[in-house]
Every structure is written in structure tokens, then in C-alpha cells.
Design an enzyme around this catalytic site. Structure first.
Site, PDB file in Angstrom:
ATOM      1  N   SER A  31       0.836  -1.211   0.000  1.00  0.00           N
ATOM      2  CA  SER A  31       0.000   0.000   0.000  1.00  0.00           C
ATOM      3  C   SER A  31       0.862   1.249   0.000  1.00  0.00           C
ATOM      4  O   SER A  31       0.586   2.223  -0.716  1.00  0.00           O
ATOM      5  CB  SER A  31      -0.889   0.025   1.252  1.00  0.00           C
ATOM      6  OG  SER A  31      -1.803  -1.032   1.221  1.00  0.00           O
ATOM      7  N   ARG A  35       1.466   4.289  -3.105  1.00  0.00           N
ATOM      8  CA  ARG A  35       1.220   5.711  -2.812  1.00  0.00           C
ATOM      9  C   ARG A  35       2.491   6.548  -2.997  1.00  0.00           C
ATOM     10  O   ARG A  35       2.425   7.708  -3.403  1.00  0.00           O
ATOM     11  CB  ARG A  35       0.655   5.855  -1.396  1.00  0.00           C
ATOM     12  CG  ARG A  35      -0.791   5.332  -1.296  1.00  0.00           C
ATOM     13  CD  ARG A  35      -1.128   4.961   0.121  1.00  0.00           C
ATOM     14  NE  ARG A  35      -2.548   4.683   0.335  1.00  0.00           N
ATOM     15  CZ  ARG A  35      -3.143   3.505   0.083  1.00  0.00           C
ATOM     16  NH1 ARG A  35      -2.447   2.501  -0.421  1.00  0.00           N
ATOM     17  NH2 ARG A  35      -4.431   3.344   0.337  1.00  0.00           N
ATOM     18  N   GLY A 104      -5.990  -4.064  -7.823  1.00  0.00           N
ATOM     19  CA  GLY A 104      -7.172  -3.265  -7.490  1.00  0.00           C
ATOM     20  C   GLY A 104      -6.790  -1.912  -6.907  1.00  0.00           C
ATOM     21  O   GLY A 104      -7.443  -0.896  -7.181  1.00  0.00           O
ATOM     22  N   ARG A 132     -13.743  -7.131 -10.735  1.00  0.00           N
ATOM     23  CA  ARG A 132     -13.918  -6.476  -9.437  1.00  0.00           C
ATOM     24  C   ARG A 132     -14.743  -5.188  -9.542  1.00  0.00           C
ATOM     25  O   ARG A 132     -14.691  -4.478 -10.539  1.00  0.00           O
ATOM     26  CB  ARG A 132     -12.546  -6.230  -8.802  1.00  0.00           C
ATOM     27  CG  ARG A 132     -11.868  -7.575  -8.549  1.00  0.00           C
ATOM     28  CD  ARG A 132     -10.575  -7.453  -7.833  1.00  0.00           C
ATOM     29  NE  ARG A 132     -10.736  -6.950  -6.481  1.00  0.00           N
ATOM     30  CZ  ARG A 132      -9.718  -6.614  -5.706  1.00  0.00           C
ATOM     31  NH1 ARG A 132      -8.487  -6.721  -6.156  1.00  0.00           N
ATOM     32  NH2 ARG A 132      -9.933  -6.187  -4.486  1.00  0.00           N
ATOM     33  N   SER A 177     -13.428   1.178   3.235  1.00  0.00           N
ATOM     34  CA  SER A 177     -12.477   0.950   2.150  1.00  0.00           C
ATOM     35  C   SER A 177     -11.456   2.082   2.055  1.00  0.00           C
ATOM     36  O   SER A 177     -11.802   3.225   1.746  1.00  0.00           O
ATOM     37  CB  SER A 177     -13.212   0.812   0.808  1.00  0.00           C
ATOM     38  OG  SER A 177     -12.269   0.853  -0.241  1.00  0.00           O
ATOM     39  N   GLN A 179      -9.241   2.133  -0.173  1.00  0.00           N
ATOM     40  CA  GLN A 179      -9.073   2.421  -1.597  1.00  0.00           C
ATOM     41  C   GLN A 179     -10.048   3.512  -2.034  1.00  0.00           C
ATOM     42  O   GLN A 179      -9.680   4.426  -2.773  1.00  0.00           O
ATOM     43  CB  GLN A 179      -9.267   1.150  -2.425  1.00  0.00           C
ATOM     44  CG  GLN A 179      -8.156   0.135  -2.167  1.00  0.00           C
ATOM     45  CD  GLN A 179      -8.301  -1.130  -2.990  1.00  0.00           C
ATOM     46  OE1 GLN A 179      -9.349  -1.375  -3.589  1.00  0.00           O
ATOM     47  NE2 GLN A 179      -7.270  -1.949  -2.990  1.00  0.00           N
ATOM     48  N   ASP A 325      -6.616  -7.895   4.915  1.00  0.00           N
ATOM     49  CA  ASP A 325      -5.822  -8.696   3.975  1.00  0.00           C
ATOM     50  C   ASP A 325      -5.212  -9.941   4.626  1.00  0.00           C
ATOM     51  O   ASP A 325      -4.616 -10.769   3.929  1.00  0.00           O
ATOM     52  CB  ASP A 325      -4.680  -7.845   3.392  1.00  0.00           C
ATOM     53  CG  ASP A 325      -5.206  -6.826   2.392  1.00  0.00           C
ATOM     54  OD1 ASP A 325      -6.343  -6.994   1.895  1.00  0.00           O
ATOM     55  OD2 ASP A 325      -4.487  -5.847   2.108  1.00  0.00           O
ATOM     56  N   LYS A 352     -12.347  -9.728  -3.049  1.00  0.00           N
ATOM     57  CA  LYS A 352     -10.918  -9.407  -3.151  1.00  0.00           C
ATOM     58  C   LYS A 352     -10.393 -10.049  -4.439  1.00  0.00           C
ATOM     59  O   LYS A 352     -11.146 -10.305  -5.358  1.00  0.00           O
ATOM     60  CB  LYS A 352     -10.178  -9.900  -1.903  1.00  0.00           C
ATOM     61  CG  LYS A 352     -10.546  -9.108  -0.645  1.00  0.00           C
ATOM     62  CD  LYS A 352     -10.039  -7.688  -0.727  1.00  0.00           C
ATOM     63  CE  LYS A 352     -10.421  -6.857   0.473  1.00  0.00           C
ATOM     64  NZ  LYS A 352     -10.109  -5.435   0.294  1.00  0.00           N
ATOM     65  N   ARG A 397      -2.616 -14.224  -1.772  1.00  0.00           N
ATOM     66  CA  ARG A 397      -2.643 -14.436  -0.321  1.00  0.00           C
ATOM     67  C   ARG A 397      -3.187 -15.818   0.050  1.00  0.00           C
ATOM     68  O   ARG A 397      -2.754 -16.417   1.028  1.00  0.00           O
ATOM     69  CB  ARG A 397      -3.425 -13.326   0.367  1.00  0.00           C
ATOM     70  CG  ARG A 397      -2.807 -11.945   0.122  1.00  0.00           C
ATOM     71  CD  ARG A 397      -3.226 -10.923   1.154  1.00  0.00           C
ATOM     72  NE  ARG A 397      -3.000  -9.564   0.687  1.00  0.00           N
ATOM     73  CZ  ARG A 397      -1.817  -8.949   0.684  1.00  0.00           C
ATOM     74  NH1 ARG A 397      -0.757  -9.566   1.135  1.00  0.00           N
ATOM     75  NH2 ARG A 397      -1.708  -7.704   0.237  1.00  0.00           N
TER      76      ARG A 397
HETATM   77  C1  S3P Z   1      -5.616  -1.325   0.144  1.00  0.00           C
HETATM   78  C2  S3P Z   1      -6.807  -1.336   0.798  1.00  0.00           C
HETATM   79  C3  S3P Z   1      -7.562  -2.572   1.072  1.00  0.00           C
HETATM   80  C4  S3P Z   1      -6.715  -3.820   0.892  1.00  0.00           C
HETATM   81  C5  S3P Z   1      -5.872  -3.771  -0.334  1.00  0.00           C
HETATM   82  C6  S3P Z   1      -4.947  -2.567  -0.303  1.00  0.00           C
HETATM   83  C7  S3P Z   1      -4.946  -0.034  -0.097  1.00  0.00           C
HETATM   84  O1  S3P Z   1      -8.662  -2.642   0.194  1.00  0.00           O
HETATM   85  O2  S3P Z   1      -7.531  -4.960   0.881  1.00  0.00           O
HETATM   86  O3  S3P Z   1      -5.076  -4.934  -0.440  1.00  0.00           O
HETATM   87  O4  S3P Z   1      -3.733  -0.031  -0.378  1.00  0.00           O
HETATM   88  O5  S3P Z   1      -5.625   0.991   0.027  1.00  0.00           O
HETATM   89  P1  S3P Z   1     -10.068  -1.921   0.554  1.00  0.00           P
HETATM   90  O6  S3P Z   1      -9.742  -0.547   0.882  1.00  0.00           O
HETATM   91  O7  S3P Z   1     -10.914  -2.067  -0.662  1.00  0.00           O
HETATM   92  O8  S3P Z   1     -10.602  -2.697   1.717  1.00  0.00           O
END
Ligand code: S3P
Length: 442
Positions: A31, A35, A104, A132, A177, A179, A325, A352, A397
């Protein structure tokens, strides 16, 4: 045109012996790595990254910015990267659709970031990503003024129209979320006025921490986070800690195999990510966390784990988003625990990289464990893992969770469809074998 890069299907074979020992450093946080590339590309000046995760997902994000005209040197020796930021208005139109593989996070965050650009972008993914749901980001982005086309089902490809004028808004998150939150905050950098997100459940806050690290003012008060559009990001230095989500496989592996004693170095222990430690401790796990400082705005620690007797629990709902996760690994711990473990409130696991509830339930059943999947969770009756053949359905995973199950199994475990382990954990087999897992490719 883009082509889908198909890694050759990999099968893992795990012999039923061994335990984990030694001092290990798992790869950088996924993550945070995503970023760091995104904000580094949009910053003024140079950003230096250390410890970047060289996994397929984060490399997809990196390549996306190269396609938009950003000069990125590296990764070199263990994840060193230098990004020549182009500023918030400096990205150039890509000539072809951007392929994001299995990622994703790349697609949802970039949807927000690209919604306010002057040019059109098309984002495409592999078979799993193409299934997704994207409305969770496209709907609120549309409310901010974006124009994004998806398939009729709300899935990728995403066609993001440029030249739109975004306006800030207040958005109460209907789901937990990070994300979605991050996508809207990134769009908020391009919007007029204030974009305010209100979270009903806390989720990982790496975007917020990193925006501050890049000198972008954000306001946080309780569950609300807001940004004003029109500011600037300034290049900085970022050190990416080891990924707690990758460490989780070694934590559980050590817990379930007699004689294990491992030290995981420099692991990110941001409190929005440590649900796995809280859950495992409630199950009886002996885990010591020794905080060693803050790197790039993120707390890091050495984590010591010894084999422990585990007990089934009811997993508190408030820990679900903080361990989202890590459930494939936690399910293996539950399979080895005495008594029943119940998970509820985790319907997100069904969407996921795979339907993680079904994939893990099928695999655990094949390995002799009694499991009941439910719409929003699972009930696992702890027992003796046998051997057998399981399928990870291309989910990195799930593949690694089944692999570490070999440490407590009676017979050989064969895991099919493991090539995607490289999306988040390149070098998993090497590190796991060095620590004591008897794992090989078929
Ligand atoms: C992530 C947020 C999570 C996580 C993904 C990485 C991120 O998803 O499951 O592997 O980096 O923001 P969600 O925010 O959809 O739960």
C-alpha cells in the site's frame, strides 16, 4: 495495444515438516509503495524511495506513471527509486490503455487521480481485476464531476474522460475501504473547494500520512478527513517498511509449528494495519512487538513470534477492517486452534482478488478441516490439517496461506495456481525455505 502478461502457472509443493527460525525481512509494504509512486510523480522536485516493493502490482503503478511522461529511475538494489516529479498539472496523455494487471489498489486510486486530468485514460486489468467492482469509486467520483465509463456491471475497463472540472464534496463512506477513501482524496487534490470524507469504520491511513509527508495540508478530526484542492506536493524521501501483510504468513507459520522462533525486522505497525496481531493474541499467540521508531511517518517494529497453543475465538467485528488482507493466514491459524473460530462482518473478503471466503473454505475442507462459509464470514472448527491438493484461484494471499499450512500438516500439500504470489511477495519461496518451510515448485 496492451497485452496481458501471463506468468506461467506455478504449483507449490509443501512437505509436512519443519518449523520457522531466524531473523527475516519481508518485502516492502504494498500500500505504501503504490502511494509513494503516485505522490512522488505528482510532486514538485525529486522523491527518493527506499525499500519499494518490487511486486507486479506496485510495478504496474510505476509503469503507469512512466507512460504518463514521468521519469522514474530504478528500482535498484533492494528497492531504491528516484522519481522526477512533474507537479500536479504535469502528467501527459498516455498513448495506449494502461494495463494494471491484478492490482485493485492501482485501478481504484488512479481512477481518482486521473478523474481531474486534462486528457482521457483507459485503465484495464487481468481477468481477476476485470471482475472487481468499480462503482464504489466511480459513483462518488461522478458526484464530484468526473465522467468515467465502466462495463454495464460496473467492472473494468475504466474509461476516464479528461477535461472535467471537479468540485469538492462531503462523502459519508457506505463501506469500509481505504481504496475508496484514497481515490476521493486524490481526486480532491484537483477539485475546487473542500473534499471531506467521513469514515464509519477506520481503514488504513497511509494516504493521509503520506500527503502530510509531501507537505500537503489535510485536516483530520475524528472520523473526518478533508483536503482542499489547488495545493502542491513537494518531493521528499520515503522509506517503505516491511509489509505486515506479508509478515503475517511467517507470524502464523511460526505460531502453528512446534519449535519455531522468528524475528521479523522493520515491519510497519501502523495501528490501522495491526488487527492481525490483536486477533492472533486473542487466540493465545505469543507475539512480541518492539517498536523501533517512525520511518516516513509510519511506525515500525521488530516482531518476535514463538510457536504457541492457539484457541478458537469470535473475531471482534471492529478488527475486521484492520486485518482485512490477513484473513487467509488467520484462517490457517484458526484451523490449527483448539475449538471454533467465527468471523462475521467480512463480506468484503468475497470481492478481493478472489472470493477469499470460498477459496479458503474449499481448500481447508480439502485439507480435512471442518469449515462453514457464511455470506459475511466463516466458521472454522480447529483440527488436524491433513495433506491434499488445493487451488488458490490465482489469489496470492490464499496461495501463501495454504503454503504455510504445510508447517502443521500431516502430509504433502500441493497448491495450484500460485503465479500471482509475485504480485505482492516476490521471493516468497526463497525466504520461506530459508526460514524452514519445506516448499518447492512442482
Ligand atoms: C488497500 C486497501 C484494502 C486492501 C488492499 C490494499 C490499499 O482494500 O484490501 O489490499 O492499499 O488501500 P479496501 O480498501 O478495498 O478494503
Amino acid at each position: 495495444m496492451y497485452t496481458e502478461i501471463l506468468s506461467s502457472p506455478a504449483t507449490f509443493v509443501i512437505e509436512p515438516r519443519g518449523f520457522l527460525t531466524g531473523q527475516l525481512r519481508v518485502p516492502g509494504d504494498k500500500s505504501i509503495s503504490h502511494r509513494a509512486i503516485m505522490l512522488g510523480a505528482l510532486a514538485e522536485g525529486i522523491t527518493y524511495i527506499k525499500g519499494f516493493l518490487e511486486g507486479e502490482d506496485t510495478l504496474a503503478t510505476l509503469e503507469a506513471f512512466r507512460m504518463l511522461g514521468v521519469t522514474i529511475q530504478g528500482p535498484e538494489k533492494g528497492g531504491d527509486i528516484r522519481i522526477h516529479g512533474v507537479g500536479l498539472q504535469g502528467l501527459q496523455a498516455p498513448r495506449v490503455p494502461i494495463y494494471l494487471g491484478n492490482s485493485g489498489t492501482s485501478m481504484r486510486l488512479l481512477a481518482g487521480l486521473f478523474a481531474g486530468q486534462a486528457f482521457n485514460v483507459e485503465l484495464v486489468g487481468d481477468t481477476s481485476l476485470s471482475r472487481r467492482p468499480m462503482r464504489r469509486v466511480c459513483d462518488p467520483l461522478t458526484q464530484m464531476g468526473a465522467f468515467i465509463e465502466t462495463t454495464y456491471q460496473g467492472t473494468p475497463p475504466l474509461f476516464i474522460h479528461g477535461g472535467r472540472f471537479l468540485h469538492g464534496m462531503e462523502y459519508i463512506m457506505p463501506i469500509a475501504s481505504a481504496q475508496v477513501k484514497s481515490s476521493l482524496l486524490l481526486a480532491g487534490l484537483y477539485a475546487t473547494g473542500e473534499t471531506r470524507i467521513i469514515e464509519s469504520t477506520p481503514t488504513r491511513d497511509h494516504t493521509e500520512r503520506m500527503l502530510i509527508g509531501f507537505g500537503y495540508p489535510i485536516e483530520q478530526s475524528g472520523a473526518s478527513i478533508s483536503v482542499q484542492g489547488g495545493g502542491k506536493l513537494y518531493g521528499t524521501a520515503i522509506e517503505v517498511p516491511a509489509d505486515i501483510s506479508s509478515a503475517a504468513f511467517f507470524i502464523v507459520g511460526a505460531l502453528i509449528s512446534t519449535g519455531s522462533d522468528i524475528l521479523l525486522e522493520h515491519v510497519g505497525i501502523n495501528p490501522t494495519r495491526t488487527g492481525v496481531i490483536d486477533i492472533l493474541r486473542r487466540m493465545g499467540a505469543e507475539i512480541e512487538v518492539e517498536e523501533s521508531g517512525i520511518v516516513g511517518g509510519e511506525p515500525v517494529a521488530a516482531i518476535r513470534v514463538k510457536a504457541s497453543k492457539l484457541y478458537g475465538i469470535e473475531i471482534p467485528k471492529e478488527l475486521v477492517s484492520l486485518a482485512i488482507d490477513e484473513f487467509p493466514a488467520i484462517f490457517i491459524a484458526a484451523a490449527c486452534a483448539e475449538g471454533q473460530t467465527t468471523l462475521t462482518g467480512a463480506e468484503e473478503l468475497r470481492i478481493k482478488e478472489s472470493d477469499r471466503i470460498q477459496v479458503m473454505a474449499d481448500g481447508l475442507q480439502a485439507l480435512g478441516i471442518s469449515v462453514k462459509p457464511t455470506p459475511d464470514g466463516i466458521i472454522i472448527q480447529g483440527g488436524q490439517l491433513q495433506g491434499g491438493e488445493v487451488n488458490s484461484h490465482g489469489d496470492h494471499r490464499c496461495a501463501m496461506a495454504f503454503a504455510i499450512a504445510g508447517l502443521a500438516a500431516k502430509n504433502t500439500i500441493i497448491v495450484h495456481d500460485c503465479a500471482n504470489v509475485a504480485t505482492s511477495f516476490p521471493g516468497f519461496i526463497g525466504l520461506a525455505s530459508a526460514a524452514g518451510l519445506a516448499i518447492n515448485h512442482a
